[in-house]
Design a protein around this motif. Structure first.
Motif, PDB file in Angstrom:
ATOM      1  N   ASP A 220       0.818  -1.210   0.000  1.00 33.78           N
ATOM      2  CA  ASP A 220       0.000   0.000   0.000  1.00 33.78           C
ATOM      3  C   ASP A 220       0.855   1.265   0.000  1.00 33.78           C
ATOM      4  OD1 ASP A 220       0.896  -0.481   2.612  1.00 33.78           O
ATOM      5  OD2 ASP A 220      -0.874   0.419   3.525  1.00 33.78           O
TER       6      ASP A 220
ATOM      7  N   LYS B 107       3.683   5.906  -5.513  1.00 31.39           N
ATOM      8  CA  LYS B 107       3.726   5.898  -6.974  1.00 31.39           C
ATOM      9  C   LYS B 107       2.783   6.941  -7.572  1.00 31.39           C
ATOM     10  CE  LYS B 107       3.258   1.921  -9.012  1.00 31.39           C
ATOM     11  NZ  LYS B 107       2.846   0.505  -9.223  1.00 31.39           N
TER      12      LYS B 107
ATOM     13  N   GLU C 175       2.180   1.726  -3.607  1.00 30.02           N
ATOM     14  CA  GLU C 175       1.122   2.233  -4.486  1.00 30.02           C
ATOM     15  C   GLU C 175       0.807   3.695  -4.175  1.00 30.02           C
ATOM     16  OE1 GLU C 175       0.009   0.630  -7.113  1.00 30.02           O
ATOM     17  OE2 GLU C 175       1.443  -0.930  -6.561  1.00 30.02           O
TER      18      GLU C 175
END
Length: 337
Positions: A52, A58, A55
């Motif tokens: 998590d 990113k 992500e």
């Protein structure tokens, strides 16, 4: 070429292992002139970034400091292999890290008892209850925090007195070995002196090597295989920490089992650092480096510049996109597109 700075730190630790700061705190670092680092890789000990978190980071495509998902795999007490651009979903690497972290618990218990034997007040229960976060692999910096050696910590009065006695004992050792060790110890920053004195392996004291049973232990080639399986590139970490005339041949053998080699870790500069850099240049081995920072403050020591393009040339864009927020433009420029 990439942003407003060329300085990168591709070897760092966070609270996910034995560092003092979070991912976001490390990314918020600014140099003394106010500029950010170009890129920071998170390479915690035998620990992958949570999916998590990868992500989430990113999504921040405009962050002034880019991040890379990584890991630092333990091969032996001194030999480590850094993995960069790691897919944190890789089951084989997740399983490996889970197994390795269990051995760190036993080591921490043994080292804590060694400190008690030296006269320190140390309680392994405090380590688990107040210092090491749940699901975080315990490391030597955690154990030093348990001793409360900081001058401003009222809990450390007894331990600071013991520490001073042991320092005086080293200072008074007039043997050739003792004089050499004291001269080296004096050059260490104050915060690193206890680590060097008790936990570096240079002295007997409280040190206990990181031990993994033979059936589970990996070598450099196997570490590289795990990293490649997770879509990353392998980097031999700070090789000059284990180099001496007897281990040079080992280095020459292992240098060709990885994709790149670290040549710029500022806290460990010696004559072998130049040997490593020259060897990489002679054999066209890509180089990496960083501050090996365990805190935001330690990033001030980062002197690694412009190694990222050479590493990006080892990768496909899909690998970079999956494990970092590095812009496609950087990748294209590095690959001459």
């Amino acid at each position: 070429m990439f942003g407003e700075t060329t300085c990168e730190s591709l070897h760092n630790h966070t609270t996910a292992s034995d560092g003092k700061n979070t991912y976001d705190e490390m990314l918020s670092y600014r140099k003394r002139d106010g500029t950010p680092l170009r890129c920071i890789a998170f390479t915690d000990h035998d620990t992958l970034m949570p999916v998590d978190q990868v992500e989430r980071l990113k999504l921040d495509l405009h962050a002034p400091t880019k991040f890379i998902s990584g890991v630092e795999l333990s091969v032996s007490a001194q030999i480590h292999v850094v993995g960069l651009f790691i897919d944190p979903n890789n089951e084989q690497l997740v399983d490996h890290c889970t197994r390795y972290c269990k051995h760190r618990i036993r080591r921490a218990e043994i080292i804590t008892q060694h400190f008690v034997d030296l006269g320190f007040q140390a309680d392994v229960n405090e380590l688990w209850e107040k210092i090491v976060e749940p699901d975080v692999p315990v490391g030597r910096p955690h154990i030093l925090r348990m001793l409360h050696l900081d001058q401003n910590d009222p809990k450390g009065i007894h331990n600071r007195a013991i520490h001073k006695q042991l320092l005086d004992r080293v200072k008074q050792d007039r043997s050739e070995r003792g004089i050499h060790f004291w001269n080296e110890l004096k050059t260490e920053p104050l915060l690193r002196q206890p680590y060097r004195l008790y936990l570096s392996g240079d002295e007997e004291n409280a040190y206990f090597p990181y031990h993994v049973p033979d059936p589970e232990r990996i070598n450099v080639a196997e570490a590289t295989e795990l990293i490649h399986g997770a879509g990353g590139i392998s980097v031999l970490a700070h090789p000059f920490t284990f180099l001496n005339p007897k281990t040079l041949n080992t280095f020459y053998e292992e240098a060709h089992l990885v994709d790149a080699i670290e040549t710029d870790i500022i806290w460990k500069k010696n004559t072998y650092a130049n040997i490593v850099r020259q060897y990489c240049e002679r054999h066209s081995i890509p180089i990496s480096g960083g501050a090996d920072a365990h805190s935001v403050e330690a990033l001030h020591a980062c002197v690694t510049e412009n190694v990222l393009p050479g590493l990006l040339r080892l990768l496909k864009w899909e690998q970079v996109e999956r494990s970092s927020n590095i812009p496609r433009k950087w990748f294209d420029i590095a690959n001459g597109q």
